[in-house]
Motif scaffolding. Sequence first.
Motif, PDB file in Angstrom:
ATOM      1  N   MET A   1       0.829  -1.319  -0.547  1.00  0.00           N
ATOM      2  CA  MET A   1      -0.058   0.306   0.500  1.00  0.00           C
ATOM      3  C   MET A   1       0.809   1.436  -0.226  1.00  0.00           C
ATOM      4  O   MET A   1       1.755   1.521   0.611  1.00  0.00           O
ATOM      5  CB  MET A   1      -1.128  -0.026   1.638  1.00  0.00           C
ATOM      6  CG  MET A   1      -1.524  -1.315   0.785  1.00  0.00           C
ATOM      7  SD  MET A   1      -2.965  -0.837   0.261  1.00  0.00           S
ATOM      8  CE  MET A   1      -3.117  -2.354   0.477  1.00  0.00           C
ATOM      9  N   ALA A   2       0.452   2.509  -0.695  1.00  0.00           N
ATOM     10  CA  ALA A   2       1.084   3.668  -0.352  1.00  0.00           C
ATOM     11  C   ALA A   2      -0.472   4.998  -0.399  1.00  0.00           C
ATOM     12  O   ALA A   2      -1.349   4.522  -0.599  1.00  0.00           O
ATOM     13  CB  ALA A   2       2.032   3.713  -1.842  1.00  0.00           C
ATOM     14  N   ILE A   3       0.674   5.662  -0.239  1.00  0.00           N
ATOM     15  CA  ILE A   3      -0.012   7.707  -0.184  1.00  0.00           C
ATOM     16  C   ILE A   3       0.815   7.953  -1.471  1.00  0.00           C
ATOM     17  O   ILE A   3       1.489   7.881  -1.002  1.00  0.00           O
ATOM     18  CB  ILE A   3      -0.157   8.324   1.103  1.00  0.00           C
ATOM     19  CG1 ILE A   3       0.986   7.783   1.852  1.00  0.00           C
ATOM     20  CG2 ILE A   3      -0.977   7.010   1.862  1.00  0.00           C
ATOM     21  CD1 ILE A   3       1.462   8.964   2.303  1.00  0.00           C
ATOM     22  N   GLN A   4      -0.399   8.964  -1.798  1.00  0.00           N
ATOM     23  CA  GLN A   4       0.329  10.067  -2.556  1.00  0.00           C
ATOM     24  C   GLN A   4       0.172  11.572  -1.857  1.00  0.00           C
ATOM     25  O   GLN A   4      -0.573  11.723  -1.407  1.00  0.00           O
ATOM     26  CB  GLN A   4      -0.224   9.659  -4.130  1.00  0.00           C
ATOM     27  CG  GLN A   4      -0.236   8.477  -5.229  1.00  0.00           C
ATOM     28  CD  GLN A   4      -0.921   7.505  -4.461  1.00  0.00           C
ATOM     29  OE1 GLN A   4      -2.077   7.959  -4.843  1.00  0.00           O
ATOM     30  NE2 GLN A   4       0.055   6.817  -4.566  1.00  0.00           N
ATOM     31  N   THR A   5       1.484  11.853  -1.999  1.00  0.00           N
ATOM     32  CA  THR A   5       1.215  14.022  -1.190  1.00  0.00           C
ATOM     33  C   THR A   5       1.406  14.991  -3.103  1.00  0.00           C
ATOM     34  O   THR A   5       2.745  14.859  -3.198  1.00  0.00           O
ATOM     35  CB  THR A   5       2.212  13.493  -0.444  1.00  0.00           C
ATOM     36  OG1 THR A   5       3.300  12.682  -0.291  1.00  0.00           O
ATOM     37  CG2 THR A   5       1.664  12.513   0.606  1.00  0.00           C
ATOM     38  N   ALA A   6       1.169  15.966  -2.158  1.00  0.00           N
ATOM     39  CA  ALA A   6       1.420  16.933  -3.187  1.00  0.00           C
ATOM     40  C   ALA A   6       1.280  17.777  -1.705  1.00  0.00           C
ATOM     41  O   ALA A   6       0.088  18.206  -1.559  1.00  0.00           O
ATOM     42  CB  ALA A   6       0.710  17.076  -4.180  1.00  0.00           C
ATOM     43  N   ILE A   7       2.412  18.788  -1.669  1.00  0.00           N
ATOM     44  CA  ILE A   7       1.678  19.958  -1.347  1.00  0.00           C
ATOM     45  C   ILE A   7       1.842  21.439  -2.609  1.00  0.00           C
ATOM     46  O   ILE A   7       2.176  21.117  -3.396  1.00  0.00           O
ATOM     47  CB  ILE A   7       3.236  19.986  -0.527  1.00  0.00           C
ATOM     48  CG1 ILE A   7       3.333  19.903   0.130  1.00  0.00           C
ATOM     49  CG2 ILE A   7       2.946  21.968   0.144  1.00  0.00           C
ATOM     50  CD1 ILE A   7       4.036  19.532   1.521  1.00  0.00           C
ATOM     51  N   GLN A   8       0.696  21.742  -2.068  1.00  0.00           N
ATOM     52  CA  GLN A   8       0.682  23.233  -2.693  1.00  0.00           C
ATOM     53  C   GLN A   8       0.194  24.293  -2.067  1.00  0.00           C
ATOM     54  O   GLN A   8      -0.072  24.634  -0.850  1.00  0.00           O
ATOM     55  CB  GLN A   8      -1.432  22.949  -4.158  1.00  0.00           C
ATOM     56  CG  GLN A   8      -1.444  24.393  -4.120  1.00  0.00           C
ATOM     57  CD  GLN A   8      -3.022  24.342  -5.016  1.00  0.00           C
ATOM     58  OE1 GLN A   8      -3.396  23.314  -4.150  1.00  0.00           O
ATOM     59  NE2 GLN A   8      -2.769  25.418  -5.912  1.00  0.00           N
ATOM     60  N   ASP A   9       1.683  25.564  -2.710  1.00  0.00           N
ATOM     61  CA  ASP A   9       1.204  26.742  -2.134  1.00  0.00           C
ATOM     62  C   ASP A   9       0.394  27.962  -2.405  1.00  0.00           C
ATOM     63  O   ASP A   9       0.150  27.725  -3.499  1.00  0.00           O
ATOM     64  CB  ASP A   9       2.625  27.156  -1.638  1.00  0.00           C
ATOM     65  CG  ASP A   9       3.307  28.019  -1.545  1.00  0.00           C
ATOM     66  OD1 ASP A   9       2.467  28.740   0.487  1.00  0.00           O
ATOM     67  OD2 ASP A   9       4.174  29.287  -1.263  1.00  0.00           O
ATOM     68  N   ILE A  10      -0.183  28.853  -1.634  1.00  0.00           N
ATOM     69  CA  ILE A  10      -0.812  29.725  -2.089  1.00  0.00           C
ATOM     70  C   ILE A  10      -0.688  31.248  -1.529  1.00  0.00           C
ATOM     71  O   ILE A  10      -1.411  31.505  -0.141  1.00  0.00           O
ATOM     72  CB  ILE A  10      -2.418  29.023  -1.651  1.00  0.00           C
ATOM     73  CG1 ILE A  10      -2.660  27.510  -2.625  1.00  0.00           C
ATOM     74  CG2 ILE A  10      -4.092  30.195  -2.412  1.00  0.00           C
ATOM     75  CD1 ILE A  10      -4.329  27.242  -2.362  1.00  0.00           C
ATOM     76  N   PRO A  11       0.659  31.603  -1.815  1.00  0.00           N
ATOM     77  CA  PRO A  11       0.854  32.733  -1.050  1.00  0.00           C
ATOM     78  C   PRO A  11      -0.103  33.444  -0.614  1.00  0.00           C
ATOM     79  O   PRO A  11      -0.054  34.721   0.008  1.00  0.00           O
ATOM     80  CB  PRO A  11       2.432  32.847  -1.574  1.00  0.00           C
ATOM     81  CG  PRO A  11       2.277  32.450  -3.331  1.00  0.00           C
ATOM     82  CD  PRO A  11       0.942  31.092  -2.870  1.00  0.00           C
ATOM     83  N   ASP A  12      -0.829  33.956  -1.842  1.00  0.00           N
ATOM     84  CA  ASP A  12      -1.597  35.513  -1.621  1.00  0.00           C
ATOM     85  C   ASP A  12      -2.675  35.351  -0.767  1.00  0.00           C
ATOM     86  O   ASP A  12      -3.021  36.182  -0.174  1.00  0.00           O
ATOM     87  CB  ASP A  12      -2.186  35.863  -3.147  1.00  0.00           C
ATOM     88  CG  ASP A  12      -2.997  34.637  -3.495  1.00  0.00           C
ATOM     89  OD1 ASP A  12      -2.705  33.743  -3.442  1.00  0.00           O
ATOM     90  OD2 ASP A  12      -3.961  34.503  -4.173  1.00  0.00           O
ATOM     91  N   ARG A  13      -3.424  33.941  -0.390  1.00  0.00           N
ATOM     92  CA  ARG A  13      -3.804  33.426   0.641  1.00  0.00           C
ATOM     93  C   ARG A  13      -2.965  32.734   2.073  1.00  0.00           C
ATOM     94  O   ARG A  13      -3.596  32.541   3.108  1.00  0.00           O
ATOM     95  CB  ARG A  13      -4.867  33.046   0.388  1.00  0.00           C
ATOM     96  CG  ARG A  13      -6.250  33.113  -0.989  1.00  0.00           C
ATOM     97  CD  ARG A  13      -6.558  32.848  -1.372  1.00  0.00           C
ATOM     98  NE  ARG A  13      -7.258  32.566  -0.498  1.00  0.00           N
ATOM     99  CZ  ARG A  13      -8.807  31.262  -0.032  1.00  0.00           C
ATOM    100  NH1 ARG A  13      -8.577  30.671  -1.795  1.00  0.00           N
ATOM    101  NH2 ARG A  13      -9.284  31.013   0.502  1.00  0.00           N
ATOM    102  N   ASP A  14      -2.573  32.851   2.088  1.00  0.00           N
ATOM    103  CA  ASP A  14      -1.025  32.661   3.239  1.00  0.00           C
ATOM    104  C   ASP A  14      -1.312  30.999   3.946  1.00  0.00           C
ATOM    105  O   ASP A  14      -1.681  30.920   5.081  1.00  0.00           O
ATOM    106  CB  ASP A  14      -1.197  33.245   4.178  1.00  0.00           C
ATOM    107  CG  ASP A  14       0.098  33.704   5.099  1.00  0.00           C
ATOM    108  OD1 ASP A  14       1.200  32.881   4.356  1.00  0.00           O
ATOM    109  OD2 ASP A  14      -0.348  33.459   6.753  1.00  0.00           O
ATOM    110  N   ILE A  15      -1.570  30.182   2.781  1.00  0.00           N
ATOM    111  CA  ILE A  15      -2.093  29.125   3.066  1.00  0.00           C
ATOM    112  C   ILE A  15      -1.232  27.732   2.281  1.00  0.00           C
ATOM    113  O   ILE A  15      -0.799  28.190   0.926  1.00  0.00           O
ATOM    114  CB  ILE A  15      -3.335  29.007   2.550  1.00  0.00           C
ATOM    115  CG1 ILE A  15      -4.277  29.394   3.252  1.00  0.00           C
ATOM    116  CG2 ILE A  15      -3.824  27.087   2.086  1.00  0.00           C
ATOM    117  CD1 ILE A  15      -5.569  29.192   2.511  1.00  0.00           C
ATOM    118  N   ALA A  16      -0.974  26.752   2.806  1.00  0.00           N
ATOM    119  CA  ALA A  16      -0.174  25.320   2.459  1.00  0.00           C
ATOM    120  C   ALA A  16      -0.756  24.175   2.528  1.00  0.00           C
ATOM    121  O   ALA A  16      -1.891  24.364   3.353  1.00  0.00           O
ATOM    122  CB  ALA A  16       0.751  25.164   2.830  1.00  0.00           C
ATOM    123  N   LEU A  17      -1.132  23.530   1.356  1.00  0.00           N
ATOM    124  CA  LEU A  17      -2.494  22.787   1.641  1.00  0.00           C
ATOM    125  C   LEU A  17      -1.578  21.132   1.169  1.00  0.00           C
ATOM    126  O   LEU A  17      -0.654  21.254  -0.022  1.00  0.00           O
ATOM    127  CB  LEU A  17      -3.091  22.960   0.082  1.00  0.00           C
ATOM    128  CG  LEU A  17      -4.297  21.731  -0.582  1.00  0.00           C
ATOM    129  CD1 LEU A  17      -5.329  21.375   0.575  1.00  0.00           C
ATOM    130  CD2 LEU A  17      -5.407  21.963  -1.190  1.00  0.00           C
TER     131      LEU A  17
END
Length: 108
Positions: A1-17
Amino acid sequence: MAIQTAIQDIPDRDIALLRVTGEMDFDVRPAFQKALLDLLAMPRAKLIVDLSRISRMSSVFIGTLIDSGNTATKSHKTLSVMLVEKLATVCRDSGLDKVVSIIVAKAQ
């Protein structure tokens, strides 16, 4: 089993997802912990872990999320977790909502 991860940076809203897909069984815990550490290292005040595509997870991951929530708070950041209703209920019952905000994802 495995997971996939990805980080999205949204600097104009000061969010990292952090988006996570796959099955959250015990074997993927190290990969999940690394992804959370990468998220916590982002220079954003609002951190979101999107687990809305996860249908089940071991209780060990709730502990990992609680630890990450405490780390975020110490760093003056907020951590939110997006979950399907079934998992959101389990996480609330475990006390996760005392450390992180829980967002219930709409059915897809």
